[in-house]
Write a protein that holds these residues in place. Structure first.
Motif, short mmCIF file in Angstrom:
data_model
loop_
_atom_site.label_atom_id
_atom_site.label_comp_id
_atom_site.label_asym_id
_atom_site.label_seq_id
_atom_site.Cartn_x
_atom_site.Cartn_y
_atom_site.Cartn_z
N TYR A 50 11.51 -13.39 -7.42
CA TYR A 50 12.45 -13.68 -6.32
C TYR A 50 13.71 -14.35 -6.88
O TYR A 50 14.84 -13.94 -6.59
CB TYR A 50 11.84 -14.65 -5.31
CG TYR A 50 10.69 -14.11 -4.47
CD1 TYR A 50 10.59 -12.74 -4.20
CD2 TYR A 50 9.74 -14.96 -3.93
CE1 TYR A 50 9.54 -12.27 -3.45
CE2 TYR A 50 8.69 -14.49 -3.17
CZ TYR A 50 8.59 -13.13 -2.92
OH TYR A 50 7.57 -12.66 -2.16
N LEU A 100 -1.90 -5.59 -1.32
CA LEU A 100 -2.54 -5.54 -2.63
C LEU A 100 -3.25 -6.85 -2.95
O LEU A 100 -4.41 -6.87 -3.38
CB LEU A 100 -1.45 -5.25 -3.66
CG LEU A 100 -1.82 -5.28 -5.12
CD1 LEU A 100 -2.27 -3.91 -5.52
CD2 LEU A 100 -0.63 -5.69 -5.96
N MET A 101 -2.55 -7.96 -2.67
CA MET A 101 -3.12 -9.25 -3.03
C MET A 101 -4.30 -9.58 -2.11
O MET A 101 -5.27 -10.20 -2.56
CB MET A 101 -2.06 -10.34 -2.89
CG MET A 101 -0.83 -10.07 -3.71
SD MET A 101 -0.96 -10.75 -5.35
CE MET A 101 0.14 -12.09 -5.19
N GLY A 157 4.40 -14.68 1.20
CA GLY A 157 4.95 -13.57 1.96
C GLY A 157 6.13 -14.04 2.81
O GLY A 157 7.15 -13.35 2.91
N VAL A 191 8.22 -3.69 -0.19
CA VAL A 191 7.45 -4.16 -1.34
C VAL A 191 6.61 -5.36 -0.92
O VAL A 191 5.45 -5.50 -1.32
CB VAL A 191 8.38 -4.52 -2.52
CG1 VAL A 191 7.65 -5.40 -3.52
CG2 VAL A 191 8.87 -3.27 -3.20
N GLU A 192 7.20 -6.21 -0.06
CA GLU A 192 6.48 -7.39 0.40
C GLU A 192 5.20 -6.98 1.13
O GLU A 192 4.13 -7.56 0.91
CB GLU A 192 7.40 -8.20 1.33
CG GLU A 192 7.19 -9.68 1.27
CD GLU A 192 7.23 -10.21 -0.13
OE1 GLU A 192 6.22 -10.81 -0.52
OE2 GLU A 192 8.23 -10.00 -0.85
N ALA A 223 3.57 -4.09 0.82
CA ALA A 223 2.64 -3.47 -0.13
C ALA A 223 1.98 -4.54 -0.98
O ALA A 223 0.77 -4.52 -1.23
CB ALA A 223 3.38 -2.47 -1.00
N MET A 224 2.78 -5.52 -1.41
CA MET A 224 2.28 -6.56 -2.30
C MET A 224 1.25 -7.43 -1.59
O MET A 224 0.20 -7.77 -2.16
CB MET A 224 3.45 -7.42 -2.75
CG MET A 224 3.13 -8.28 -3.93
SD MET A 224 3.78 -7.51 -5.39
CE MET A 224 5.40 -8.23 -5.42
N PHE A 226 6.93 -4.88 -8.58
CA PHE A 226 5.74 -4.49 -7.84
C PHE A 226 4.71 -3.87 -8.80
O PHE A 226 3.53 -4.24 -8.78
CB PHE A 226 6.11 -3.49 -6.74
CG PHE A 226 4.93 -2.86 -6.07
CD1 PHE A 226 4.07 -3.61 -5.28
CD2 PHE A 226 4.66 -1.51 -6.25
CE1 PHE A 226 2.98 -3.03 -4.68
CE2 PHE A 226 3.56 -0.92 -5.65
CZ PHE A 226 2.72 -1.68 -4.86
#
Lengths: 110, 920
Positions: A37, B668-669, B636, B661-662, B664-665, A80
Motif C-alpha cells: 500500500y 484468498l486470505m 481490508g 484486488v482487495e 480477491a486478496m 496480488f
C-alpha cells in the motif's frame, strides 16, 4: 493535503515493516500488504496530486500524470500474485512442519 | 574466395562441422574423425583459393552492423597476418584430427571430443579474421570456454577438472581486462574496427588514457599467452589429452595473445611503455620458462614450460623496437607451431606406447621406437636451434634483434645476455627430451611393452618434421613471401630489407648460437651427473599462490555472509530495512536538489475523514495483529481507503484495480486462515518489540518524509509524450491503459509471465498436498451458494463491459480479469468444488496458457508487418449490422492479459478452497 498523504504513507510503511518483523507467517503477509500500500501510494503521488483530472483524453479540463498510474497498476496486480504465493508457501510450511514460524522453529520464538 | 562475404565460411564451416561428430557419434572412429575433417578441409581450401589475392596485398573485408549502439559490427578482414594465422590453425587442426583418431582409446567419448575440438577451431578462426575488437573478444571468450571443456575432457579425473577451472579463471579474468581495454580504446578513438585503430597509432599513443588501455590489453594477451606471472595455468592444463595440448596449448590458443599483440602492433607499439612492458615480460618469461623446463620430469611438463619460454621469446621480439623484430616474431610463431606440435605428438606416442611420461622411468627407447625417436630427435633439434632446421633461423634472428636495439646501457647488455642464457637452457632441455627418453642406459621396466605406433598416427609428426627440415634448408623459397605478406600486415607498412639465409658470415648472433648449443649440451650432462632425477620442484609456484588466492576469497565471502545473515528471516528483514533506509539517506548527504516549492493543495473534510479511518484501521491492525481474522478485516478496510484515495486523486483505473484486488486478496486470505492457526502466540519480548518499533519508525519516517518532500516540490514530468501520442498512435483515450497494452506492452507482457510463473508455483506447492490441514469451511455455504449463482451472469456481463471500454475509459484486461475470476471462484467456494467443476467445465490451466499465447502472438504479429515486437495498429473495423467499430490490435493483447488474470485467480482460489484428499 500533502501532509495528510505523506503521513499516511509513512504510517502504512512503518506498520508494514513492524508486521513483517513478526515471527509468524500470517502477520508477515499482512505486513507485506501494508508495505505494498505504502509503496504504491508513494509511486502514485510522484505524479503529483490532482483532483478531477483523470488521465483520459478529453474527459476533463486538466489531466494528471498517467505514467505513475500505469506503473502502480501493474504493481498492484503483481503484488496480488506475490501475496498469493506467500500465503500458499505459509500453508505448505505449516503442513510440513506443523507450525507457522518464519524461521522454522515453533518453540524458539525469540 | 569469390566475395568477401564468404569470409564467414572460414569459421562458420568448423562451427557447423562440430555437429557432424555428434550426429555420427555411434559410427566407427575413423568415420567420426573423417566427418570432423570435412569442415576444416573445405575452409582450408577457401583460404588457399584466397591466397593469390592476399599475397598481392589485398585484404578482403566484410562488414555488417550487428549492435551498432555498442560499436559491435560483424566485421571480418583477411589480410596477410590473418591468412597466415588462419591457415596455421586449419592445417595443424587437420593433422591433430588424424592424430587424435589413433590417440584416444576406445572408452573415450569420440563424438564429443571432435565436436569440442571443432568448436574451438571455429572460435580460433573467428579471432583470426575478426576486424572488430569486440567481435574478436567474443571469439576470444569462446576459445577460453572450449579450452575449458577440452582440458576437462577426462572429467572423471580430479586434476583435469582442477586444471580446466584454473585455465578458465586465469584466461577469463584476462578476457575481462581485454574487454575493458577495448572499451577504453573506443572511448579514446570512437571506433572498435581494428583496421581503423591501426591507422590511429599516433593519436592513441599520445592520449592520456593510453597507459590504461595498454595495461588492460596486455593483461588479456599475457594471461592468454601464459606469460610470467600468469604462466601457471598452462602446465596444469597438461591434464588434457595430448592432441589438445599439442593443438591448443602449444600451436594455437596460447598464440592468440601474441596474435592480438601483433594485430594491434601499429596502434599500440612504439613507446617506452610498450618496450618495457612487452619486452620485459617476454624476457622474464623466456628465461624463467627455459630454466623451469630443464627440471621437469614429466615429458609434457617439460614441453609446457618450454612452450611458455618460446611464447616469451615471441613476446620479447614483439616488444623490441628494432624494425625487423616483428617479422622474426611472425617467423617464430610458425616455426614453434611446427616443431612443438610434433614434439607434443611424439610425447603422446611415447605415453601411449609405454604407459608413462615420467623421464625418470623412461630411457633406452631407441631400440624399440627408432622411427619415433628419429622424428623426435629432429624436432627437438629444431627447438634447440640446430642449424639446417627452422628453429635455428628464428632463434638467430632473435639474437640479432637483441643486439640491434638502439637503447644503450643496461638494456643493450642485459637483453642479449639473458637471451643467450635462455638459449643454453633451451638446448639443455631439448637434449634431455631426447637423451632421457631414447638413450641414457638400457630400457627400464615399463607399464607396457613399447613398440612403434600405428602407421597413420605417425603421419602428422612426419609431415611437421619434414616442414621443419625444409624450412630450415630453403627458407626463402618456402616462407619468404608468406613472411613478407604477414609481416607487412603486422607492421602496417612494407617490411624492411632482410635476408632469410642460413649463413650470414661469422658474426655475433652465430657466436651466441654456438655458445648456446655447446653450453646447453654441457649443462645437461653436468646436471645429469649431479643427479638431475632427484630434483624436487620448489613449492613457491604461481599455482600455489593461485590456490591460496581462491581459498582466501572463499573464506572471505563465507565470513562476510555469516556477518550479514544468520539464516533467520527476522534478522535479515531488519538488515534489509536498515540498509534501505541508509541508502535513502546517502544521496541527501550530497545536498538536496534545488527545486522550487510547489503550491500545496488545500485540505477538505472528505480527505480528513479518509485519513482518520486509515489511521484507525492501521493502528487497529498493529494492536490486534494476533487476532488474525480481526487483523484481516481491518487490513481490508485500510485497502479500501487506499482504493478510495486513488479514486479521489484522479486515478479511476487504480481505484478499480485496488478494489477488485482487495476483494480477491481478502477471499484468498480467508481461505488461507482456514488452514492456519487463528491466533498468533504472544512470543516477542518487550525489548524485541522496542527494536522492531524503532526500525519501523525509521522506515516510516523516511518514506513519509521523502513523499512529503517530493509532493511539495516542482518536478519535470516525462508523460507529455504519452498523452500526446495516446489517441493518434495508441488509438485510445485512456492513457493508462494505452501505456499498459501499447507503449509499455513489453513490460506488461513480462508481468503476466511473472503472474503465470507465480500461479504455476502455487499449483505445484498445493498439488503435493500430503498432510495438508483441511479447510474449516463446509463443502456448501447455502447463502453464498445462492448469491454466487445469482450474481454470476450480471457480473460477467459487467466484466465484459469493463474489458471492452478499457482502451478509452477506466477498465481493461487486468480489472475485468480480476472481476470474472473472483465471481467464478465464488461458485466453487459457495457450492463446493464438485458442483463448480460440473457447472463450469473449463480447464483454467489452459485458459492461462491461452492468454499468454495470445499476448505473445499479438506481439509477434507485428513482425509479419516488419515492425518491432508489440507494435500496435488500430483503425475502424466494419462489423455487419453494428456498423464501424474502432479497434486496436492492443485490444487483442489486452484479451491475453484478461485470460491470464482470470486463469490465475481461478487456479489460486480454486486450489485453496478445494478440500484436500484425506490421507487414509
Amino acid at each position: 493535503m500533502e501532509l495528510l498523504l505523506a503521513s499516511a504513507i509513512g504510517l502504512l510503511a512503518g506498520a508494514g515493516v513492524y508486521l513483517s518483523l513478526r515471527g509468524r507467517t500470517f502477520p508477515v503477509v499482512l505486513g507485506l500488504t501494508f508495505v505494498s500500500y505504502a509503496v504504491n501510494l508513494f509511486i502514485f503521488v510522484a505524479g503529483g496530486i490532482r483532483l478531477d483530472a483523470p488521465p483520459i483524453v478529453g474527459a476533463a479540463a486538466a489531466m494528471t500524470d498517467p505514467l505513475p498510474q500505469a506503473l502502480v497498476l501493474t504493481a498492484i496486480v503483481i503484488g496480488f500474485g506475490m501475496t498469493a504465493y506467500l500465503v500458499v508457501l505459509a500453508i505448505r510450511l505449516r503442513a510440513a512442519d506443523g507450525h507457522d514460524h518464519v524461521d522454522g522453529d515453533g518453540e524458539a520464538g525469540r | 574466395m569469390q566475395s568477401s562475404a564468404s569470409l564467414i565460411w572460414v569459421f562458420a564451416l568448423p562451427f557447423a562441422g562440430s555437429l557432424l561428430p555428434l550426429v555420427f557419434a555411434r559410427r566407427g572412429r575413423s568415420f567420426i574423425a573423417g566427418a570432423a575433417a570435412v569442415g576444416p578441409a573445405i575452409a582450408l581450401a577457401l583460404l588457399l583459393q584466397a591466397m593469390p589475392a592476399v599475397f598481392q596485398g589485398e585484404a578482403p573485408r566484410f562488414s555488417a552492423p550487428w549492435v551498432p549502439a555498442l560499436g559491435l559490427d560483424f566485421s571480418l578482414r583477411l589480410d596477410g597476418w590473418a591468412w597466415l594465422f588462419a591457415t596455421l590453425i586449419l592445417a595443424i587442426g587437420l593433422l591433430i584430427i588424424l592424430y587424435a583418431r589413433y590417440y584416444l582409446s576406445a572408452d573415450d567419448p569420440f563424438g564429443r571430443f571432435f565436436s569440442m575440438l571443432l568448436l574451438f577451431m571455429g572460435s580460433m578462426l573467428g579471432i583470426a579474421v575478426s576486424d572488430n575488437l569486440l567481435l574478436l573478444i567474443f571469439f576470444w571468450e569462446l576459445t577460453s570456454l572450449s579450452s575449458f571443456l577440452l582440458i576437462g575432457y577426462w572429467n572423471h579425473r580430479a586434476d583435469a577438472r582442477a586444471g580446466a577451472r584454473m585455465a578458465l579463471a586465469v584466461t577469463g579474468m584476462g578476457g575481462l581486462a581485454l574487454l575493458g581495454g577495448a572499451l577504453v580504446l573506443r572511448e579514446m578513438t570512437g571506433t572498435l574496427e581494428i583496421s581503423v585503430l591501426n591507422t590511429l597509432g599516433p593519436q592513441i599513443r599520445e592520449h592520456a588514457l593510453y597507459p590504461v588501455a595498454l595495461t588492460l590489453v596486455l593483461l588479456g594477451a599475457f594471461t592468454k599467452s601464459a606469460q610470467f606471472p600468469f604462466h601457471f595455468w598452462l602446465p596444469n592444463a597438461m591434464a588434457a589429452p595430448t592432441p589438445v595440448s599439442a593443438y591448443l596449448h602449444s600451436a594455437t590458443m596460447v598464440k592468440a595473445g601474441i596474435f592480438l599483440l601483433a594485430r594491434l602492433y601499429p596502434a599500440l607499439s612504439g613507446t617506452d611503455a610498450w618496450f618495457y612492458a612487452v619486452g620485459g615480460t617476454g624476457l622474464v618469461t623466456l628465461v624463467f620458462g627455459a630454466y623451469q623446463a630443464t627440471f621437469r620430469h614429466d615429458l609434457k611438463g617439460l614441453l609446457a614450460y618450454s612452450t611458455i619460454s618460446h611464447l616469451g621469446l615471441i613476446t620479447l621480439l614483439l616488444g623490441l623496437d628494432s624494425p625487423l623484430a616483428p617479422i622474426a616474431a611472425v617467423f617464430h610463431i610458425l616455426n614453434h607451431a611446427t616443431f612443438k606440435a610434433s614434439l607434443f605428438m611424439a610425447a603422446g606416442i611415447i605415453d601411449h606406447e609405454t604407459g608413462t611420461r615420467d623421464m625418470r622411468r623412461l630411457g633406452g627407447l631407441w631400440r624399440a621406437m627408432p622411427v619415433t625417436g628419429a622424428l623426435a630427435l629432429v624436432a627437438a633439434a629444431a627447438m634447440a636451434g640446430v642449424p639446417f632446421l627452422n628453429g635455428f633461423l628464428s632463434k638467430e634472428m632473435l639474437f640479432a634483434e637483441t643486439l640491434a636495439t638502439e637503447r644503450g646501457g643496461l638494456v643493450a647488455f642485459l637483453v642479449p645476455l639473458a637471451a643467450t642464457a635462455a638459449g643454453i637452457f633451451g638446448v639443455a632441455y631439448s637434449t634431455r627430451f631426447i637423451h632421457d627418453v631414447f638413450f641414457n642406459g638400457p630400457q627400464k621396466e615399463l607399464p607396457r611393452e613399447p613398440h612403434e605406433p600405428p602407421r597413420w598416427m605417425r603421419i602428422p609428426v612426419e609431415l611437421l618434421v619434414v616442414i621443419c627440415v625444409l624450412v630450415g634448408i630453403v627458407p626463402q623459397v618456402l616462407v619468404g613471401s608468406v613472411l613478407d605478406v604477414a609481416g607487412s600486415a603486422v607492421i602496417g607498412a612494407a617490411p624492411p630489407q632482410y635476408s632469410l639465409a642460413i649463413w650470414h658470415g661469422f658474426n655475433l648472433p652465430l657466436l651466441m648460437s654456438g655458445v648456446a648449443l655447446a653450453g646447453g649440451v654441457a649443462m645437461y650432462f653436468w646436471l645429469q651427473s649431479r643427479s638431475l632425477h632427484a630434483h624436487v620442484g620448489s613449492a613457491w609456484t604461481g599455482h600455489g599462490l593461485f590456490e591460496k588466492l581462491i581459498h582466501g576469497l572463499d573464506r572471505g565471502s563465507r565470513a562476510f555472509t555469516s556477518i550479514t545473515t544468520d539464516g533467520r528471516l527476522q534478522r535479515q528483514v531488519v538488515v534489509i530495512a536498515l540498509v534501505t533506509v541508509a541508502a535513502g539517506f546517502v544521496p541527501m548527504l550530497a545536498g538536496m536538489p534545488g527545486r522550487s516549492l510547489s503550491a500545496t493543495t488545500p485540505v477538505n473534510l472528505i480527505a480528513i475523514v479518509g485519513w482518520a479511518v486509515l489511521v484507525l484501521a492501521t493502528v487497529g491492525v498493529l494492536a490486534a495483529h494476533r487476532q488474525r481474522l480481526t487483523a484481516l478485516i481491518l487490513t481490508g478496510a485500510a485497502g479500501l481507503i487506499v482504493s478510495a484515495a486513488f479514486a479521489y486523486y484522479s486515478a479511476p483505473d487504480l481505484a478499480l484495480t485496488q478494489l477488485v484486488v482487495e476483494v480477491a486478496m481478502t477471499l484468498l486470505m480467508l481461505l488461507a486462515l482456514g488452514r492456519l492457526p487463528a491466533e498468533s502466540p504472544r512470543e516477542s519480548s518487550g525489548l524485541r518489540k522496542l527494536r522492531d518499533g524503532a526500525v519501523a519508525v525509521f522506515c516510516g519516517a523516511g518514506m513519509g518524509g521523502a513523499a512529503w518532500w517530493m509532493m511539495t516540490r516542482d518536478g519535470p514530468s516525462i508523460s507529455a509524450e504519452h498523452i500526446l501520442r495516446s489517441v493518434p498512435e495508441g488509438g485510445g483515450t485512456n492513457v493508462v491503459n494505452v501505456i499498459l497494452v501499447d507503449f509499455r506492452g513489453f513490460d506488461t507482457f513480462g508481468e503476466i509471465s511473472v503472474l503465470v510463473t507465480a500461479a504455476l508455483g502455487i499449483v505445484a506447492l498445493l498439488s503435493q498436498g500430503s498432510g495438508m490441514p483441511g479447510p474449516v469451511t463446509q463443502d456448501r455455504e447455502p447463502a453464498l451458494a445462492m448469491l454466487s449463482r445469482v450474481i454470476l451472469p450480471p457480473t460477467l456481463l459487467v466484466s465484459m463491459y469493463i474489458f471492452l471500454r478499457g482502451h478509452n475509459l477506466p477498465g481493461g484486461g487486468f480489472i475485468a480479469g480480476l472481476v470474472s475470476g473472483v465471481v467464478i471462484a465464488m461458485l466453487g467456494i459457495g457450492s463446493g468444488q464438485a458442483w463448480r467443476h460440473a457447472a463450469v467445465r473449463i480447464d483454467f490451466h489452459r485458459v492461462t496458457a491461452t492468454g499468454l499465447a495470445i499476448a505473445a502472438l499479438t506481439g509477434l504479429g507485428a513482425w509479419v508487418f516488419g515492425r518491432p515486437f508489440l507494435t500496435s495498429a488500430h483503425g475502424p473495423v466494419p462489423i455487419p449490422l453494428v456498423g464501424e467499430l474502432h479497434l486496436a490490435t492492443a485490444a487483442l493483447f489486452d484479451l491475453g492479459v484478461y485470460l491470464v488474470v482470470v486463469g490465475i485467480v481461478m487456479l489460486v482460489l480454486d486450489s485453496l478452497s478445494a478440500r484436500p484428499e484425506r490421507a487414509a
